[in-house]
Design a protein around this motif. Structure first.
Motif, PDB file in Angstrom:
ATOM      1  N   ASP A 148     133.737 116.672  27.347  1.00 31.72           N
ATOM      2  CA  ASP A 148     132.354 117.157  27.230  1.00 31.72           C
ATOM      3  C   ASP A 148     131.814 117.596  28.588  1.00 31.72           C
ATOM      4  N   ALA A 149     132.134 116.798  29.604  1.00 30.78           N
ATOM      5  CA  ALA A 149     131.631 117.116  30.952  1.00 30.78           C
ATOM      6  C   ALA A 149     132.229 118.440  31.432  1.00 30.78           C
ATOM      7  N   ILE A 150     133.483 118.690  31.082  1.00 37.07           N
ATOM      8  CA  ILE A 150     134.094 119.963  31.476  1.00 37.07           C
ATOM      9  C   ILE A 150     133.430 121.108  30.715  1.00 37.07           C
ATOM     10  N   ASP A 151     133.192 120.884  29.425  1.00 35.70           N
ATOM     11  CA  ASP A 151     132.469 121.888  28.636  1.00 35.70           C
ATOM     12  C   ASP A 151     131.167 122.272  29.330  1.00 35.70           C
ATOM     13  N   LYS A 152     130.428 121.238  29.746  1.00 39.08           N
ATOM     14  CA  LYS A 152     129.114 121.481  30.358  1.00 39.08           C
ATOM     15  C   LYS A 152     129.258 122.328  31.617  1.00 39.08           C
ATOM     16  N   ARG A 153     130.240 121.970  32.423  1.00 36.49           N
ATOM     17  CA  ARG A 153     130.405 122.704  33.681  1.00 36.49           C
ATOM     18  C   ARG A 153     130.841 124.133  33.392  1.00 36.49           C
ATOM     19  N   GLY A 163     132.990 116.419  39.924  1.00 36.03           N
ATOM     20  CA  GLY A 163     133.631 115.793  38.773  1.00 36.03           C
ATOM     21  C   GLY A 163     133.477 114.291  38.818  1.00 36.03           C
ATOM     22  N   THR A 164     134.288 113.628  38.025  1.00 29.57           N
ATOM     23  CA  THR A 164     134.128 112.179  37.865  1.00 29.57           C
ATOM     24  C   THR A 164     135.478 111.486  37.894  1.00 29.57           C
ATOM     25  N   GLN A 165     135.497 110.333  38.503  1.00 30.83           N
ATOM     26  CA  GLN A 165     136.706 109.513  38.511  1.00 30.83           C
ATOM     27  C   GLN A 165     136.309 108.122  38.058  1.00 30.83           C
ATOM     28  N   SER A 213     137.035 111.922  25.702  1.00 28.13           N
ATOM     29  CA  SER A 213     136.031 112.785  25.071  1.00 28.13           C
ATOM     30  C   SER A 213     134.871 113.050  26.020  1.00 28.13           C
ATOM     31  N   ASN A 214     134.424 112.016  26.728  1.00 24.10           N
ATOM     32  CA  ASN A 214     133.353 112.215  27.708  1.00 24.10           C
ATOM     33  C   ASN A 214     133.782 113.218  28.778  1.00 24.10           C
ATOM     34  N   ALA A 215     135.012 113.085  29.226  1.00 32.93           N
ATOM     35  CA  ALA A 215     135.510 113.986  30.268  1.00 32.93           C
ATOM     36  C   ALA A 215     135.548 115.419  29.747  1.00 32.93           C
ATOM     37  N   ILE A 237     140.396 110.882  35.588  1.00 31.38           N
ATOM     38  CA  ILE A 237     139.725 111.842  36.462  1.00 31.38           C
ATOM     39  C   ILE A 237     139.431 113.111  35.681  1.00 31.38           C
ATOM     40  N   ASP A 238     138.253 113.695  35.903  1.00 37.56           N
ATOM     41  CA  ASP A 238     138.011 115.033  35.342  1.00 37.56           C
ATOM     42  C   ASP A 238     137.296 115.876  36.366  1.00 37.56           C
ATOM     43  N   ASN A 239     137.427 117.192  36.258  1.00 38.69           N
ATOM     44  CA  ASN A 239     136.640 118.057  37.129  1.00 38.69           C
ATOM     45  C   ASN A 239     135.545 118.750  36.328  1.00 38.69           C
ATOM     46  N   GLY A 240     134.825 117.917  35.576  1.00 37.01           N
ATOM     47  CA  GLY A 240     133.682 118.405  34.803  1.00 37.01           C
ATOM     48  C   GLY A 240     132.421 118.421  35.641  1.00 37.01           C
ATOM     49  N   CYS A 241     131.269 118.357  34.963  1.00 39.86           N
ATOM     50  CA  CYS A 241     129.994 118.563  35.643  1.00 39.86           C
ATOM     51  C   CYS A 241     129.590 117.411  36.577  1.00 39.86           C
ATOM     52  N   GLY A 242     130.186 116.229  36.382  1.00 36.42           N
ATOM     53  CA  GLY A 242     129.807 115.106  37.233  1.00 36.42           C
ATOM     54  C   GLY A 242     128.411 114.574  36.913  1.00 36.42           C
ATOM     55  N   MET A 243     128.018 113.514  37.610  1.00 36.78           N
ATOM     56  CA  MET A 243     126.695 112.929  37.369  1.00 36.78           C
ATOM     57  C   MET A 243     125.959 112.728  38.685  1.00 36.78           C
ATOM     58  N   THR A 244     124.663 112.958  38.666  1.00 36.71           N
ATOM     59  CA  THR A 244     123.828 112.688  39.834  1.00 36.71           C
ATOM     60  C   THR A 244     123.531 111.192  39.868  1.00 36.71           C
ATOM     61  N   LYS A 304     121.677 108.126  24.458  1.00 43.50           N
ATOM     62  CA  LYS A 304     120.867 108.470  23.273  1.00 43.50           C
ATOM     63  C   LYS A 304     121.707 108.561  22.010  1.00 43.50           C
ATOM     64  N   SER A 305     122.987 108.675  22.163  1.00 42.29           N
ATOM     65  CA  SER A 305     123.789 109.284  21.116  1.00 42.29           C
ATOM     66  C   SER A 305     124.713 108.364  20.347  1.00 42.29           C
ATOM     67  N   GLY A 306     125.966 108.680  20.426  1.00 38.76           N
ATOM     68  CA  GLY A 306     127.007 107.984  19.667  1.00 38.76           C
ATOM     69  C   GLY A 306     126.842 106.491  19.719  1.00 38.76           C
TER      70      GLY A 306
HETATM   71  P1  ADP Z   1     127.903 109.520  24.705  1.00 38.33           P
HETATM   72  O1  ADP Z   1     129.131 110.142  25.268  1.00 38.33           O
HETATM   73  O2  ADP Z   1     128.009 109.168  23.284  1.00 38.33           O
HETATM   74  O3  ADP Z   1     126.644 110.280  25.043  1.00 38.33           O
HETATM   75  P2  ADP Z   1     128.512 107.508  26.615  1.00 38.33           P
HETATM   76  O4  ADP Z   1     128.033 106.113  26.787  1.00 38.33           O
HETATM   77  O5  ADP Z   1     129.980 107.658  26.394  1.00 38.33           O
HETATM   78  O6  ADP Z   1     127.716 108.099  25.412  1.00 38.33           O
HETATM   79  O7  ADP Z   1     128.141 108.361  27.823  1.00 38.33           O
HETATM   80  C1  ADP Z   1     126.815 108.419  28.246  1.00 38.33           C
HETATM   81  C2  ADP Z   1     126.551 109.657  29.026  1.00 38.33           C
HETATM   82  O8  ADP Z   1     127.145 109.565  30.292  1.00 38.33           O
HETATM   83  C3  ADP Z   1     127.135 110.920  28.427  1.00 38.33           C
HETATM   84  O9  ADP Z   1     126.312 111.479  27.456  1.00 38.33           O
HETATM   85  C4  ADP Z   1     127.238 111.834  29.660  1.00 38.33           C
HETATM   86  O10 ADP Z   1     126.017 112.454  29.921  1.00 38.33           O
HETATM   87  C5  ADP Z   1     127.522 110.837  30.751  1.00 38.33           C
HETATM   88  N1  ADP Z   1     128.963 110.798  31.052  1.00 38.33           N
HETATM   89  C6  ADP Z   1     129.869 109.906  30.639  1.00 38.33           C
HETATM   90  N2  ADP Z   1     131.105 110.180  31.099  1.00 38.33           N
HETATM   91  C7  ADP Z   1     130.965 111.294  31.885  1.00 38.33           C
HETATM   92  C8  ADP Z   1     131.863 112.103  32.655  1.00 38.33           C
HETATM   93  N3  ADP Z   1     133.162 111.836  32.725  1.00 38.33           N
HETATM   94  N4  ADP Z   1     131.351 113.150  33.330  1.00 38.33           N
HETATM   95  C9  ADP Z   1     130.033 113.438  33.242  1.00 38.33           C
HETATM   96  N5  ADP Z   1     129.146 112.742  32.521  1.00 38.33           N
HETATM   97  C10 ADP Z   1     129.590 111.666  31.849  1.00 38.33           C
END
Ligand code: ADP
Length: 630
Positions: free
Chosen positions: A38-43, A170-172, A34-36, A76-83, A96-98
């Motif tokens: 979401d990250a693709i959605d963002k990108r 993306g993210t691995q 689901s995180n992956a 692995i996903d080719n979504g937005c990745g993280m800084t 903040k969330s789930g």
């Molecule tokens: P939630 O998904 O409920 O926000 P998580 O602990 O699963 O909480 O993830 C925290 C945050 O880390 C996410 O909101 C997202 O911003 C970032 N994140 C997690 N997995 C990924 C990913 N595969 N690619 C990009 N960002 C990610």
């Protein structure tokens, strides 16, 4: 480089995850996927805002890559990745969330024995859930315009973030799985089979392809004469999820066969569903629902083992396998699912609000199911008969349950066998066909149709041309008593004390006769001392000589049902024997000797018991008495 510590709150959650005894650890995969996604959605959306340059929607993917030897599972996903900052903030802190909602639920559930078992699966527990199965986690990531980094943690002792030249955006995530221990098979998450089933179960409708290289056995070369075909193993890239949910496709695009197959596959029925209901609501709470009414009751339907509830999805991701709160008990036979973006895994929410939304959905669904059933009853009687054969009891219990709270809502779904029509009729149909002078809805309760139709008490009712509803389910009479009336017509049991059928003159004539027979009736009562409380003349028997009633409100049928319940104890029941003054046997009674009359009294009483569906007190004695007479 010194390890950084998780913030206090996160540390607690992490502790819970690492030491979790949670039985559904498998949901970690759903969370990472689901995180992956979401990250693709963002990108994808960011690219769209920039004018849609860059990648095509179909270029996005999520990949699972298990390595049995290295004991790692990589996602692995080719979504937005993280800084670097995001790796710090998002993975170093409770997001903040789930996760937060989850923590609140855990705090609430703390101290309750089942605390950590059921809540986890219902929330987006997030990234940390991976610690339930991993002893080490590495997250490689790079954003569109940043440098690559790697985040690493063994859990308890903190984490590090270092620069790393990650080649693509993306993210691995590399999970090193915990070692297997007794009762915990972590290695299963390295097997193709488990991964495939988990994706099917939880993430089948994620919008992007979830890929995995799978081993396939294929024929090697041409088969040579006289030699067995040789095979080789090749790796094949397969997509594990079906991506577009059936219920998200336009109604016109889905065939009946597709619905049927979906139902059979997902709800483990060998039959096709009797009826498919699609609901789509946009509003304060938006959702789609796909509901099925089975053709037959599952074998365990009327037992405690039956698992009722609907599957609950949040934007295509399954969060609960059987959410009971979505269906009232009386519609417990309905199968299906609800998908709502408002229950999103990854959008911040309060538990309370969560509940309110579910209630709103449940309330709408219940109305929808009721109206669909009513429609079926009105437009396709044969189909409704099939439904009713399987689930009538459920509806009737619904009428009776909770002191009739839902009786009004369900009453128009009821049908009972009509003695006159010789088929099931609705209450409305009964009332519409009532004779002008008829004041009540008459029914007879019994173990079988034959018993109801042969009930002596109903003779006058039927002679008058009034219809009689035959109630053969234990719950029937209870349900009607809760309803009390329908379209202002009261229900009356054929066995009720006063049927209100006699005219003033008839009543008077009866009173006179009763006065004449007073002594005889008293003698018979003495003959039957300890068996009946009262013996009186009947104004409702036309053919039979005698019938047996319960005194007061409890009918003999209800008495039988109540007595059969576990722990029923002794339910007091006093009988009244009614005799037909116009029957030749009755006329004969006054001319008999005391001894003869005693035998007759006993026989009348015993056969009235039989007609009421009660056993003989002493079958041998009964048979002897009859032989003597013959
Ligand atoms: P939630 O998904 O409920 O926000 P998580 O602990 O699963 O909480 O993830 C925290 C945050 O880390 C996410 O909101 C997202 O911003 C970032 N994140 C997690 N997995 C990924 C990913 N595969 N690619 C990009 N960002 C990610």
């Amino acid at each position: 480089m010194a390890k950084k510590q998780f913030k206090a709150e996160s540390k607690r959650l992490l502790d819970m995850m690492i030491h979790s005894i949670y039985t559904h650890k498998e949901i970690f995969l759903r969370e990472l996927i689901s995180n992956a996604s979401d990250a693709i959605d963002k990108r994808y959306y960011a690219a769209m805002q920039k004018g849609g340059e860059g990648m095509d929607r179909s270029d996005y993917f999520i990949r699972l890559s298990p390595d049995e030897e290295g004991r790692t599972l990589t996602i692995i996903d080719n979504g937005c990745g993280m800084t670097e900052k995001e790796l710090e903030e998002d993975l170093g802190t409770i997001a903040k969330s789930g996760t937060l909602a989850f923590k609140q639920a855990m705090d609430k559930a703390e101290g309750q024995p089942q605390g950590d078992v059921d809540v986890i699966g219902q929330f987006g527990v997030g990234f940390y859930s991976a610690f339930m199965v991993s002893k080490n986690i590495k997250v490689y990531s790079r954003t569109e315009d940043g440098e690559g980094h790697v985040w690493e943690s063994n859990g308890e002792d903190g984490y590090t973030v270092k620069p790393f030249d990650y080649p693509t955006v993306g993210t691995q995530i590399v999970l090193t799985l915990k070692d297997d221990e007794e009762g915990e098979d972590y290695s299963q998450y390295l097997r193709e089979y488990t991964l495939t089933s988990l994706v099917k179960k939880y993430s089948d409708y994620v919008r992007y392809p979830i890929r995995m290289m799978e081993e396939k056995r294929v024929p090697k070369g041409e088969k040579e004469e006289g030699k067995p075909q040789e095979y080789e193993t090749v790796m094949e890239d397969v997509v594990l999820n079906s991506m577009v949910p059936l219920w998200k496709r336009a109604k016109s695009e889905v065939t009946d066969e597709e619905y049927d197959r979906f139902y059979r596959d997902n709800f483990f029925d060998v039959d096709d569903p009797l009826s498919v209901i699609r609901v789509s609501v946009e509003g304060a709470v938006s959702y789609t629902a796909l509901l099925f009414i089975p053709k037959k009751a599952p074998w365990d339907f009327y037992t405690k083992n039956y698992k009722r509830g609907l599957k609950l999805y949040s934007s295509g991701v399954m969060i609960m396998d059987a959410c009971e709160d979505l269906l009232p008990d009386y519609f417990g036979f309905v199968k299906g699912l609800v998908d709502s973006p408002d229950l999103s895994l990854n959008i911040s929410r309060e538990m309370l609000q969560h509940d309110r939304q579910l209630k709103a959905i449940a309330n709408n669904l219940k109305k929808k199911i009721q109206s669909e059933l009513k429609k079926m009853l009105d437009n396709d009687r044969e189909k409704y008969e099939t439904f009713y054969k399987a689930f009538a009891q459920s509806i009737k219990f619904g009428v009776y349950d909770q002191y009739g709270m839902n009786a009004d809502f369900l009453k128009d779904l009821l049908m009972f066998y009509s003695a006159r029509e010789e088929k099931n009729v609705t209450l409305h149909e009964y009332v519409a066909a009532m004779k002008e002078d008829q004041k009540a809805i008459y029914y007879a309760a019994g173990d079988s149709l034959g018993h109801c139709l042969g009930l002596p008490q109903a003779e006058l009712i039927r002679d008058k041309g009034y219809d009689l509803l035959c109630l053969t389910d234990n719950v029937d009479e209870f349900a009607l008593r809760v309803l009390a009336s329908y379209e202002e017509k009261p229900f009356k049991a054929a066995t009720d004390d006063d049927l209100g059928l006699a005219s003033e003159e008839e009543k008077k004539a009866m009173e006179e006769k009763a006065a004449e027979s007073k002594d005889l009736l008293e003698k018979i009562r003495e003959d039957l001392a300890g068996k009946v409380k009262e013996v009186k003349l009947s104004d409702r028997l036309t053919k039979s000589v005698a019938c047996l009633n319960g005194e007061g409100g409890v009918s003999i049928e209800m008495y039988k049902t109540l007595s059969a319940m576990p722990n029923a104890g002794d339910i007091p029941m006093e009988f009244v024997l009614e005799l037909n003054p116009n029957h030749p046997v009755f006329e004969k009674l006054s001319g008999l000797s005391d001894d003869e009359r005693k035998t007759y009294s006993e026989l009348l009483y015993q056969q009235a018991r039989l007609m009421a569906g009660l056993p003989l007190d002493d079958p041998a004695a009964f048979s002897e008495m009859i032989c003597k007479l013959m």
